[in-house]
Design a protein around this motif. Sequence first.
Motif, PDB file in Angstrom:
ATOM      1  N   CYS A 194       0.833  -1.206   0.000  1.00 52.23           N
ATOM      2  CA  CYS A 194       0.000   0.000   0.000  1.00 52.23           C
ATOM      3  C   CYS A 194       0.867   1.255   0.000  1.00 52.23           C
ATOM      4  CB  CYS A 194      -0.921  -0.006   1.223  1.00 52.23           C
ATOM      5  SG  CYS A 194      -2.248  -1.225   1.169  1.00 52.23           S
ATOM      6  N   LYS A 195       1.903   1.265   0.823  1.00 55.69           N
ATOM      7  CA  LYS A 195       2.785   2.428   0.884  1.00 55.69           C
ATOM      8  C   LYS A 195       3.466   2.668  -0.457  1.00 55.69           C
ATOM      9  CE  LYS A 195       3.902   2.456   5.828  1.00 55.69           C
ATOM     10  NZ  LYS A 195       4.978   2.306   6.833  1.00 55.69           N
ATOM     11  N   MET A 196       3.883   1.602  -1.108  1.00 56.55           N
ATOM     12  CA  MET A 196       4.533   1.758  -2.406  1.00 56.55           C
ATOM     13  C   MET A 196       3.574   2.325  -3.437  1.00 56.55           C
ATOM     14  SD  MET A 196       7.225  -1.428  -2.798  1.00 56.55           S
ATOM     15  CE  MET A 196       5.999  -2.724  -2.722  1.00 56.55           C
ATOM     16  N   GLU A 197       2.329   1.852  -3.427  1.00 55.33           N
ATOM     17  CA  GLU A 197       1.339   2.369  -4.379  1.00 55.33           C
ATOM     18  C   GLU A 197       1.032   3.832  -4.116  1.00 55.33           C
ATOM     19  OE1 GLU A 197      -0.104   1.036  -7.129  1.00 55.33           O
ATOM     20  OE2 GLU A 197       1.440  -0.490  -6.824  1.00 55.33           O
ATOM     21  N   LEU A 198       0.927   4.199  -2.836  1.00 55.84           N
ATOM     22  CA  LEU A 198       0.651   5.595  -2.506  1.00 55.84           C
ATOM     23  C   LEU A 198       1.819   6.498  -2.883  1.00 55.84           C
ATOM     24  CD1 LEU A 198      -1.045   5.059   0.970  1.00 55.84           C
ATOM     25  CD2 LEU A 198      -2.154   5.854  -1.123  1.00 55.84           C
ATOM     26  N   ALA A 199       3.041   6.003  -2.696  1.00 56.79           N
ATOM     27  CA  ALA A 199       4.218   6.786  -3.087  1.00 56.79           C
ATOM     28  C   ALA A 199       4.267   6.963  -4.598  1.00 56.79           C
ATOM     29  CB  ALA A 199       5.487   6.100  -2.593  1.00 56.79           C
ATOM     30  N   ARG A 200       3.930   5.893  -5.321  1.00 59.76           N
ATOM     31  CA  ARG A 200       3.891   5.993  -6.793  1.00 59.76           C
ATOM     32  C   ARG A 200       2.854   7.023  -7.227  1.00 59.76           C
ATOM     33  NH1 ARG A 200       4.053   0.047  -6.584  1.00 59.76           N
ATOM     34  NH2 ARG A 200       6.118  -0.691  -7.237  1.00 59.76           N
ATOM     35  N   ALA A 201       1.683   7.012  -6.564  1.00 61.12           N
ATOM     36  CA  ALA A 201       0.626   7.964  -6.923  1.00 61.12           C
ATOM     37  C   ALA A 201       1.070   9.393  -6.647  1.00 61.12           C
ATOM     38  CB  ALA A 201      -0.643   7.641  -6.134  1.00 61.12           C
ATOM     39  N   TYR A 202       1.761   9.593  -5.524  1.00 63.16           N
ATOM     40  CA  TYR A 202       2.234  10.932  -5.171  1.00 63.16           C
ATOM     41  C   TYR A 202       3.291  11.412  -6.164  1.00 63.16           C
ATOM     42  CZ  TYR A 202       4.229  14.745  -2.438  1.00 63.16           C
ATOM     43  OH  TYR A 202       4.682  15.966  -2.026  1.00 63.16           O
ATOM     44  N   ASP A 203       4.214  10.524  -6.519  1.00 63.15           N
ATOM     45  CA  ASP A 203       5.263  10.889  -7.470  1.00 63.15           C
ATOM     46  C   ASP A 203       4.673  11.180  -8.847  1.00 63.15           C
ATOM     47  OD1 ASP A 203       7.196  10.686  -5.558  1.00 63.15           O
ATOM     48  OD2 ASP A 203       7.887   8.687  -6.153  1.00 63.15           O
ATOM     49  N   ALA A 204       3.667  10.389  -9.233  1.00 64.39           N
ATOM     50  CA  ALA A 204       3.020  10.617 -10.525  1.00 64.39           C
ATOM     51  C   ALA A 204       2.327  11.980 -10.541  1.00 64.39           C
ATOM     52  CB  ALA A 204       2.013   9.504 -10.811  1.00 64.39           C
ATOM     53  N   ALA A 205       1.727  12.335  -9.400  1.00 63.77           N
ATOM     54  CA  ALA A 205       1.066  13.640  -9.310  1.00 63.77           C
ATOM     55  C   ALA A 205       2.082  14.773  -9.382  1.00 63.77           C
ATOM     56  CB  ALA A 205       0.265  13.718  -8.010  1.00 63.77           C
ATOM     57  N   GLN A 206       3.246  14.571  -8.778  1.00 63.05           N
ATOM     58  CA  GLN A 206       4.297  15.588  -8.869  1.00 63.05           C
ATOM     59  C   GLN A 206       4.779  15.745 -10.303  1.00 63.05           C
ATOM     60  OE1 GLN A 206       7.430  14.620  -6.046  1.00 63.05           O
ATOM     61  NE2 GLN A 206       6.657  16.168  -4.643  1.00 63.05           N
ATOM     62  N   GLN A 207       4.977  14.620 -10.990  1.00 61.53           N
ATOM     63  CA  GLN A 207       5.419  14.683 -12.383  1.00 61.53           C
ATOM     64  C   GLN A 207       4.396  15.375 -13.259  1.00 61.53           C
ATOM     65  OE1 GLN A 207       8.356  13.795 -13.700  1.00 61.53           O
ATOM     66  NE2 GLN A 207       9.123  13.277 -11.656  1.00 61.53           N
TER      67      GLN A 207
ATOM     68  N   LEU B  83       0.525   9.586   3.875  1.00 59.10           N
ATOM     69  CA  LEU B  83       1.876   9.284   4.322  1.00 59.10           C
ATOM     70  C   LEU B  83       2.598  10.571   4.706  1.00 59.10           C
ATOM     71  CD1 LEU B  83       3.000   6.805   1.507  1.00 59.10           C
ATOM     72  CD2 LEU B  83       2.171   6.201   3.772  1.00 59.10           C
ATOM     73  N   THR B  84       3.488  10.468   5.669  1.00 57.76           N
ATOM     74  CA  THR B  84       4.337  11.598   6.002  1.00 57.76           C
ATOM     75  C   THR B  84       5.456  11.696   4.971  1.00 57.76           C
ATOM     76  OG1 THR B  84       5.840  10.277   7.369  1.00 57.76           O
ATOM     77  CG2 THR B  84       3.889  11.192   8.454  1.00 57.76           C
ATOM     78  N   ARG B  85       6.193  12.807   5.005  1.00 53.44           N
ATOM     79  CA  ARG B  85       7.311  12.971   4.074  1.00 53.44           C
ATOM     80  C   ARG B  85       8.334  11.841   4.250  1.00 53.44           C
ATOM     81  NH1 ARG B  85      10.372  18.647   3.731  1.00 53.44           N
ATOM     82  NH2 ARG B  85       8.342  19.173   2.842  1.00 53.44           N
ATOM     83  N   GLN B  86       8.604  11.487   5.518  1.00 52.60           N
ATOM     84  CA  GLN B  86       9.570  10.422   5.778  1.00 52.60           C
ATOM     85  C   GLN B  86       9.063   9.081   5.246  1.00 52.60           C
ATOM     86  OE1 GLN B  86      12.647  10.638   6.885  1.00 52.60           O
ATOM     87  NE2 GLN B  86      12.892   8.449   6.569  1.00 52.60           N
TER      88      GLN B  86
ATOM     89  N   ALA C 212       9.122   4.743   1.310  1.00 53.26           N
ATOM     90  CA  ALA C 212       8.373   3.980   0.316  1.00 53.26           C
ATOM     91  C   ALA C 212       9.040   4.045  -1.054  1.00 53.26           C
ATOM     92  CB  ALA C 212       6.937   4.495   0.233  1.00 53.26           C
ATOM     93  N   ARG C 213       9.612   5.198  -1.375  1.00 53.13           N
ATOM     94  CA  ARG C 213      10.331   5.316  -2.649  1.00 53.13           C
ATOM     95  C   ARG C 213      11.513   4.355  -2.691  1.00 53.13           C
ATOM     96  NH1 ARG C 213      10.197  11.866  -2.420  1.00 53.13           N
ATOM     97  NH2 ARG C 213       8.376  12.238  -3.747  1.00 53.13           N
ATOM     98  N   LYS C 214      12.190   4.210  -1.565  1.00 57.28           N
ATOM     99  CA  LYS C 214      13.309   3.275  -1.524  1.00 57.28           C
ATOM    100  C   LYS C 214      12.826   1.843  -1.656  1.00 57.28           C
ATOM    101  CE  LYS C 214      15.229   4.946   2.300  1.00 57.28           C
ATOM    102  NZ  LYS C 214      16.237   5.124   3.373  1.00 57.28           N
ATOM    103  N   LEU C 215      11.658   1.545  -1.097  1.00 61.81           N
ATOM    104  CA  LEU C 215      11.073   0.218  -1.254  1.00 61.81           C
ATOM    105  C   LEU C 215      10.728  -0.045  -2.713  1.00 61.81           C
ATOM    106  CD1 LEU C 215       8.727   0.117   1.853  1.00 61.81           C
ATOM    107  CD2 LEU C 215      10.600  -1.467   1.407  1.00 61.81           C
ATOM    108  N   VAL C 216      10.158   0.966  -3.366  1.00 63.45           N
ATOM    109  CA  VAL C 216       9.814   0.828  -4.788  1.00 63.45           C
ATOM    110  C   VAL C 216      11.070   0.546  -5.604  1.00 63.45           C
ATOM    111  CG1 VAL C 216       8.984   2.067  -6.822  1.00 63.45           C
ATOM    112  CG2 VAL C 216       7.739   2.255  -4.655  1.00 63.45           C
ATOM    113  N   ALA C 217      12.140   1.299  -5.322  1.00 60.91           N
ATOM    114  CA  ALA C 217      13.397   1.099  -6.053  1.00 60.91           C
ATOM    115  C   ALA C 217      13.944  -0.304  -5.817  1.00 60.91           C
ATOM    116  CB  ALA C 217      14.415   2.152  -5.626  1.00 60.91           C
ATOM    117  N   ALA C 218      13.845  -0.783  -4.574  1.00 62.57           N
ATOM    118  CA  ALA C 218      14.338  -2.119  -4.262  1.00 62.57           C
ATOM    119  C   ALA C 218      13.518  -3.187  -4.982  1.00 62.57           C
ATOM    120  CB  ALA C 218      14.288  -2.350  -2.749  1.00 62.57           C
TER     121      ALA C 218
END
Length: 449
Positions: free
Chosen positions: A154-167, A193-196, A201-207
């Motif tokens: 879930c955290k990885m999906e939310l981080a992906r959604a946040y990054d996609a929104a930033q892009q 999610l908090t900034r931390q 989560a971004r590091k988890l996605v990369a891994a």
Amino acid sequence: MGAPKLSPDQTAILDAAVKGGHFRSQTQGQRIKCRALNAKGLLRRDPKDGDVWYPAEAVKPAAAEPVAAVPAVVAEPEADAPRRTGSVEIVSMLVTAARLFDEGDIQKARVIADGAYDLSQAEARFAAKYAATRALVPKFRQLQGDALLMETRCKMELARAYDAAQQAGSAAKKGRPKNVAGEDIFKQADAGLTRQEIHEARKLVAAEEKAPGIAERAIAARVAAGLAPTRAGLRAAIGTRSATKEERGHNLYETGAEAMHVLLALEEFSPTVLEPACGRGAISRMLEAAGYSVVLSDLVDYGTADANGELQAVIDFRETKPGEGECHDIVTNPPYGEALNSFIAHALRVHRPRKMALLLNSNAYFGFEDPDRTYIMETCPPARRYAFSRRLPMMHRDGWDGEKASSQMNTEWFVWERQPDGSYGNTTVCKRVYWPDFMPVAAESEAAE
């Protein structure tokens, strides 16, 4: 005891396993349901393929009968062990979380998975207290692992959604909504999610992108080893919490000016100061700017020179011997890891400086198994500790070119001072300091005044 109550999906899975001889789970939701059936004694897992499930022996003869009629064997708790029904609640929560995840409601799935994680962790600890329920600990740890995996996804999906929104330009960057046009702003709070947490989560996605399935394998490995599958354990196992020993290299983490401004305001040193882990000169430059002469050395040749152009010595400080006369005061950020305790103990045993200031992790004050740690904190205790009430900015390792992260480490200046009787005393005074209060006023602010 009556027959176990099964959901329609669980009944369908068990029926398929009985009729086909086995059932292969293909989604996380199916895996959770299969594990729930396994916990009820109705399915058994293939030891080589974790997605293949076989009907238990007790189920096979009853293949033609309704699944609900299959008896389940449940251990009775000790007389003094309170009855708890946490496993049923946890399984129900995980099934709900998996359904919400599949439906795309990631935030709700994450909240429920987080609750399942906490509940299963508590149940495992409770079960370990009583002899008759200790056999349930592995089951609860498996459920905790399932919850952790769902929460991680879930955290990885939310981080992906946040990054996609930033892009796409619809999310605020670095907490500044004014860089997004209009009022349709997707914030970190919207991702739940908090900034931390987003950073982790971004590091988890990369891994996961580098090694698909690494999170699930890491969790399964801890459960198989009889260990609790914790969030901290997952971060450590897949390398998202800290750098590996190879990545850390020579353990060079340049000390920020914030730490030095505090030290120089609170302590005075001998005219010449020894910096035995000089690195690239972050500490020595500020000591020289404050009027001190500095003798430089380091285990690694960084080519660092003092204000007069004299190059550092290249030597392991732990192999040095005291020179003639009084030892210079010592100021440094010593190498962490295995060398830390012996580094400090060598300074106090061999060089015995009048004063020594070291920037250390707050955890350095604790621990007793290493004789050197006991020596430096009990036999020769520091006179003062200046603990930063606000964490210092992150000190990234030398050569780091990734994203800048916020610090997760509590650090302090530990100051040893030799007493007139030759000892380092027996008292340590700890003081909290707020480093922004010690930062110099900007020149333009002074001009404005």
